[in-house]
Design a protein around this motif. Structure first.
Motif, PDB file in Angstrom:
ATOM      1  N   ALA A 190      47.937  32.281  53.242  1.00 59.65           N
ATOM      2  CA  ALA A 190      47.201  32.134  54.498  1.00 59.65           C
ATOM      3  C   ALA A 190      45.700  32.086  54.249  1.00 59.65           C
ATOM      4  O   ALA A 190      44.971  31.349  54.924  1.00 59.65           O
ATOM      5  N   GLY A 191      45.224  32.850  53.282  1.00 61.87           N
ATOM      6  CA  GLY A 191      43.793  32.857  52.970  1.00 61.87           C
ATOM      7  C   GLY A 191      43.350  31.692  52.127  1.00 61.87           C
ATOM      8  O   GLY A 191      42.147  31.374  52.087  1.00 61.87           O
ATOM      9  N   GLY A 192      44.293  31.055  51.443  1.00 60.33           N
ATOM     10  CA  GLY A 192      43.955  29.916  50.605  1.00 60.33           C
ATOM     11  C   GLY A 192      43.224  30.329  49.342  1.00 60.33           C
ATOM     12  O   GLY A 192      43.097  31.513  49.011  1.00 60.33           O
ATOM     13  N   ALA A 193      42.708  29.345  48.632  1.00 58.92           N
ATOM     14  CA  ALA A 193      42.037  29.608  47.362  1.00 58.92           C
ATOM     15  C   ALA A 193      40.768  30.438  47.532  1.00 58.92           C
ATOM     16  O   ALA A 193      40.389  31.206  46.648  1.00 58.92           O
ATOM     17  N   SER A 194      40.094  30.316  48.680  1.00 61.35           N
ATOM     18  CA  SER A 194      38.816  30.996  48.865  1.00 61.35           C
ATOM     19  C   SER A 194      38.968  32.434  49.357  1.00 61.35           C
ATOM     20  O   SER A 194      38.195  33.309  48.974  1.00 61.35           O
ATOM     21  N   ASN A 195      39.961  32.680  50.220  1.00 61.76           N
ATOM     22  CA  ASN A 195      40.066  34.002  50.851  1.00 61.76           C
ATOM     23  C   ASN A 195      41.417  34.684  50.645  1.00 61.76           C
ATOM     24  O   ASN A 195      41.700  35.674  51.319  1.00 61.76           O
ATOM     25  N   GLY A 196      42.246  34.169  49.755  1.00 59.98           N
ATOM     26  CA  GLY A 196      43.570  34.751  49.551  1.00 59.98           C
ATOM     27  C   GLY A 196      43.513  36.205  49.122  1.00 59.98           C
ATOM     28  O   GLY A 196      44.267  37.053  49.628  1.00 59.98           O
ATOM     29  N   ALA A 197      42.602  36.530  48.204  1.00 59.33           N
ATOM     30  CA  ALA A 197      42.493  37.917  47.725  1.00 59.33           C
ATOM     31  C   ALA A 197      41.988  38.841  48.834  1.00 59.33           C
ATOM     32  O   ALA A 197      42.432  39.987  48.946  1.00 59.33           O
ATOM     33  N   ILE A 198      41.075  38.357  49.684  1.00 56.24           N
ATOM     34  CA  ILE A 198      40.545  39.169  50.784  1.00 56.24           C
ATOM     35  C   ILE A 198      41.638  39.451  51.806  1.00 56.24           C
ATOM     36  O   ILE A 198      41.787  40.590  52.268  1.00 56.24           O
ATOM     37  N   TYR A 199      42.404  38.434  52.186  1.00 54.45           N
ATOM     38  CA  TYR A 199      43.496  38.629  53.148  1.00 54.45           C
ATOM     39  C   TYR A 199      44.503  39.643  52.613  1.00 54.45           C
ATOM     40  O   TYR A 199      44.945  40.540  53.338  1.00 54.45           O
ATOM     41  N   THR A 200      44.855  39.488  51.351  1.00 55.24           N
ATOM     42  CA  THR A 200      45.859  40.387  50.767  1.00 55.24           C
ATOM     43  C   THR A 200      45.332  41.814  50.671  1.00 55.24           C
ATOM     44  O   THR A 200      46.050  42.773  50.983  1.00 55.24           O
ATOM     45  N   SER A 201      44.078  41.964  50.251  1.00 53.40           N
ATOM     46  CA  SER A 201      43.517  43.310  50.136  1.00 53.40           C
ATOM     47  C   SER A 201      43.363  43.963  51.505  1.00 53.40           C
ATOM     48  O   SER A 201      43.504  45.180  51.632  1.00 53.40           O
ATOM     49  N   LEU A 202      43.092  43.162  52.554  1.00 56.12           N
ATOM     50  CA  LEU A 202      43.006  43.717  53.903  1.00 56.12           C
ATOM     51  C   LEU A 202      44.364  44.248  54.358  1.00 56.12           C
ATOM     52  O   LEU A 202      44.458  45.358  54.899  1.00 56.12           O
ATOM     53  N   TYR A 203      45.409  43.477  54.132  1.00 51.33           N
ATOM     54  CA  TYR A 203      46.768  43.913  54.490  1.00 51.33           C
ATOM     55  C   TYR A 203      47.149  45.186  53.722  1.00 51.33           C
ATOM     56  O   TYR A 203      47.622  46.169  54.308  1.00 51.33           O
ATOM     57  N   LEU A 204      46.927  45.180  52.416  1.00 49.12           N
ATOM     58  CA  LEU A 204      47.262  46.354  51.607  1.00 49.12           C
ATOM     59  C   LEU A 204      46.387  47.547  51.973  1.00 49.12           C
ATOM     60  O   LEU A 204      46.846  48.694  51.963  1.00 49.12           O
ATOM     61  N   GLY A 205      45.120  47.289  52.290  1.00 46.65           N
ATOM     62  CA  GLY A 205      44.225  48.377  52.677  1.00 46.65           C
ATOM     63  C   GLY A 205      44.697  49.079  53.937  1.00 46.65           C
ATOM     64  O   GLY A 205      44.675  50.316  54.025  1.00 46.65           O
ATOM     65  N   ILE A 206      45.126  48.308  54.940  1.00 43.97           N
ATOM     66  CA  ILE A 206      45.641  48.905  56.181  1.00 43.97           C
ATOM     67  C   ILE A 206      46.898  49.716  55.897  1.00 43.97           C
ATOM     68  O   ILE A 206      47.054  50.845  56.388  1.00 43.97           O
ATOM     69  N   LEU A 207      47.799  49.148  55.101  1.00 45.85           N
ATOM     70  CA  LEU A 207      49.048  49.856  54.777  1.00 45.85           C
ATOM     71  C   LEU A 207      48.762  51.162  54.035  1.00 45.85           C
ATOM     72  O   LEU A 207      49.304  52.228  54.386  1.00 45.85           O
ATOM     73  N   LEU A 208      47.910  51.097  53.029  1.00 48.13           N
ATOM     74  CA  LEU A 208      47.639  52.281  52.211  1.00 48.13           C
ATOM     75  C   LEU A 208      46.836  53.330  52.969  1.00 48.13           C
ATOM     76  O   LEU A 208      47.031  54.535  52.770  1.00 48.13           O
ATOM     77  N   LEU A 209      45.924  52.889  53.840  1.00 47.21           N
ATOM     78  CA  LEU A 209      45.164  53.852  54.641  1.00 47.21           C
ATOM     79  C   LEU A 209      46.090  54.570  55.626  1.00 47.21           C
ATOM     80  O   LEU A 209      45.982  55.791  55.813  1.00 47.21           O
ATOM     81  N   SER A 210      47.004  53.831  56.242  1.00 47.69           N
ATOM     82  CA  SER A 210      47.986  54.456  57.140  1.00 47.69           C
ATOM     83  C   SER A 210      48.850  55.451  56.389  1.00 47.69           C
ATOM     84  O   SER A 210      49.157  56.538  56.898  1.00 47.69           O
ATOM     85  N   LEU A 211      49.241  55.081  55.169  1.00 49.09           N
ATOM     86  CA  LEU A 211      50.036  55.990  54.332  1.00 49.09           C
ATOM     87  C   LEU A 211      49.272  57.283  54.071  1.00 49.09           C
ATOM     88  O   LEU A 211      49.809  58.388  54.228  1.00 49.09           O
ATOM     89  N   ALA A 212      48.010  57.143  53.691  1.00 49.57           N
ATOM     90  CA  ALA A 212      47.224  58.332  53.345  1.00 49.57           C
ATOM     91  C   ALA A 212      47.009  59.238  54.549  1.00 49.57           C
ATOM     92  O   ALA A 212      47.101  60.466  54.447  1.00 49.57           O
TER      93      ALA A 212
END
Length: 421
Positions: free
Chosen positions: A55-77
């Motif tokens: 969804a983020g493509g070549a330019s923003n793929g890492a940002i999109y993924t880190s945002l999703y993982l960040g929300i999941l991990l913050l909720s976990l913590a």
């Protein structure tokens, strides 16, 4: 030897054999059911992070993924401090089963929504909160139940055995899921996670361990208890701070593997990322050896620090391979480094968890585990966001070398005898 003595010795031997057989009857099904759920986690992790990366493509793929993982991990913590309170209110086993069942329902709903045509990115970002909440409760209670079902082991040994089952299952799920997900529509991986989580809930619900884990003692508010334990118990504080540093700098190497594979131009993407995840999981199978060798004549904390320094070295190998090689040679070096990374990362985590439980008595193990998981998890979302930013703005090699350096510096602080005391 008198007849009475012989009969007594025979009786003790029979009792030991019966106890061993009973432990095996509980241990094997528990590890198999836990492995099934872990395989589902691997498939869902590939599917969800691949959705965000694409969804983020070549330019923003890492940002999109880190945002999703960040929300999941913050909720976990954030939910971890409340896990002991939930276990005290409704019971340990009910809380554990509820976290698994509710998690499966949420994964199923998210997968069904994506399959029905709903926009995948908002669905995953909203669902990440629920995924993290259920995972946070399970993260606190699963080590306690592993120790209860796996007889004759301390926390470090039981968690290492759990890592073997989890590593084998995660590797199988990564490879099988990677090849399947490349040929089917997005969303089915989330459904697979929902289905594969049910066996563990059914087993824990129907078969109790020989000794039920003691419910954590909640004396005050959820956050007040955590802060009080960290302030008053220096041994727990040191173990938690080591886990915090490694969780921030080293753990994103595994959770960000899909955008990393995309940056390395692996094609097809999901199966390539699945192979890299499987290599790390194969290394996890050697975590009991790391626990045994590194823990010999050392405290758990010092052994965990040494394992984490070795982990930093293997992360650096990833970066060097990316700079110096390409295509198949690069992939082979990454696979070999993945074995070492998995062994040291999960062996070190088992030792670190053992150091946390060593800070209190057996009756306090629930509180020690909850505090350790909370402090080590609170830095994880920061870590994935840092990795995502560096991959997006600089390069994947910059993120990898920063992770290796951070892990090395944090772990080195716990090597000296003075710091240990």
């Amino acid at each position: 030897m008198s007849r009475a003595a012989q009969e007594s010795q025979t009786s003790r031997a029979s009792s030991r054999q019966a106890k061993s057989a009973s432990n095996w009857r509980s241990e094997a099904p528990f590890l198999i059911a836990y492995g099934a759920m872990t395989a589902g986690i691997a498939i869902a992790a590939l599917d969800s992070t691949a959705i965000m990366t694409r969804a983020g493509g070549a330019s923003n793929g890492a940002i999109y993924t880190s945002l999703y993982l960040g929300i999941l991990l913050l909720s976990l913590a954030l939910v971890v401090p409340y896990a002991p309170l939930l276990a005290e209110r409704i019971g340990m086993r009910r809380a554990f089963v509820l976290s698994i069942v509710l998690g499966s329902i949420l994964w199923l709903l998210a997968g069904a929504l994506i399959r029905s045509g709903a926009s995948a990115v908002p669905v995953l970002l909203i669902s990440a909160v629920g995924f993290g909440v259920c995972a946070g409760v399970s993260a606190v209670l699963s080590p306690l139940y592993a120790k209860a079902y796996i007889g004759g082991q301390d926390m470090a040994g039981a968690f290492a055995r759990l890592s073997v089952a989890g590593g084998l299952a995660f590797g199988i799920g990564s490879i099988v899921g990677g090849f399947i997900l490349d040929n089917i529509k997005p969303g089915w991986g989330l459904v697979a996670r929902a289905v594969l989580g049910i066996p563990l809930a059914v087993f824990v619900l129907l078969r109790s361990p020989a000794v039920e884990p003691a419910a954590p003692d909640v004396r005050g508010g959820a956050w007040a208890d955590m802060l009080s334990r960290v302030r008053s118990n220096s041994a727990l504080r040191r173990a938690a701070l080591l886990g915090c540093g490694v969780g921030m700098f080293a753990a994103p190497m595994a959770s960000m593997i899909v955008p990393i594979a995309a940056s390395l131009r692996q094609s097809p993407l999901i199966s390539g990322a699945g192979i890299l995840m499987a290599a790390m999981s194969a290394g996890e199978l050697f975590s009991p050896i790391v626990v045994s060798r590194f823990g010999r004549r050392r405290s758990n904390l010092r052994a965990a620090a040494i394992a984490s320094i070795c982990c930093a070295g293997f992360i650096a190998v990833y970066g060097c391979a990316s700079l110096m090689f390409s295509h198949r040679i690069e992939l082979w070096i990454w696979l070999i480094a993945g074995l070492g990374f998995g062994a040291m990362r999960y062996g070190g985590r088992a030792l670190n968890l053992g150091a946390a439980t060593d800070a209190g008595s057996d009756q306090d193990s629930g509180e020690m585990v909850a505090t350790f998981v909370f402090v080590s998890s609170i830095a994880a979302p920061v870590g994935v966001l840092i990795w995502g930013f560096l991959m997006n703005r600089v390069s994947v090699e910059a993120a990898v070398f920063a992770g290796a350096l951070g892990t090395l510096l944090v772990s080195s602080c716990f090597l000296s005898r003075r710091a240990e005391r």
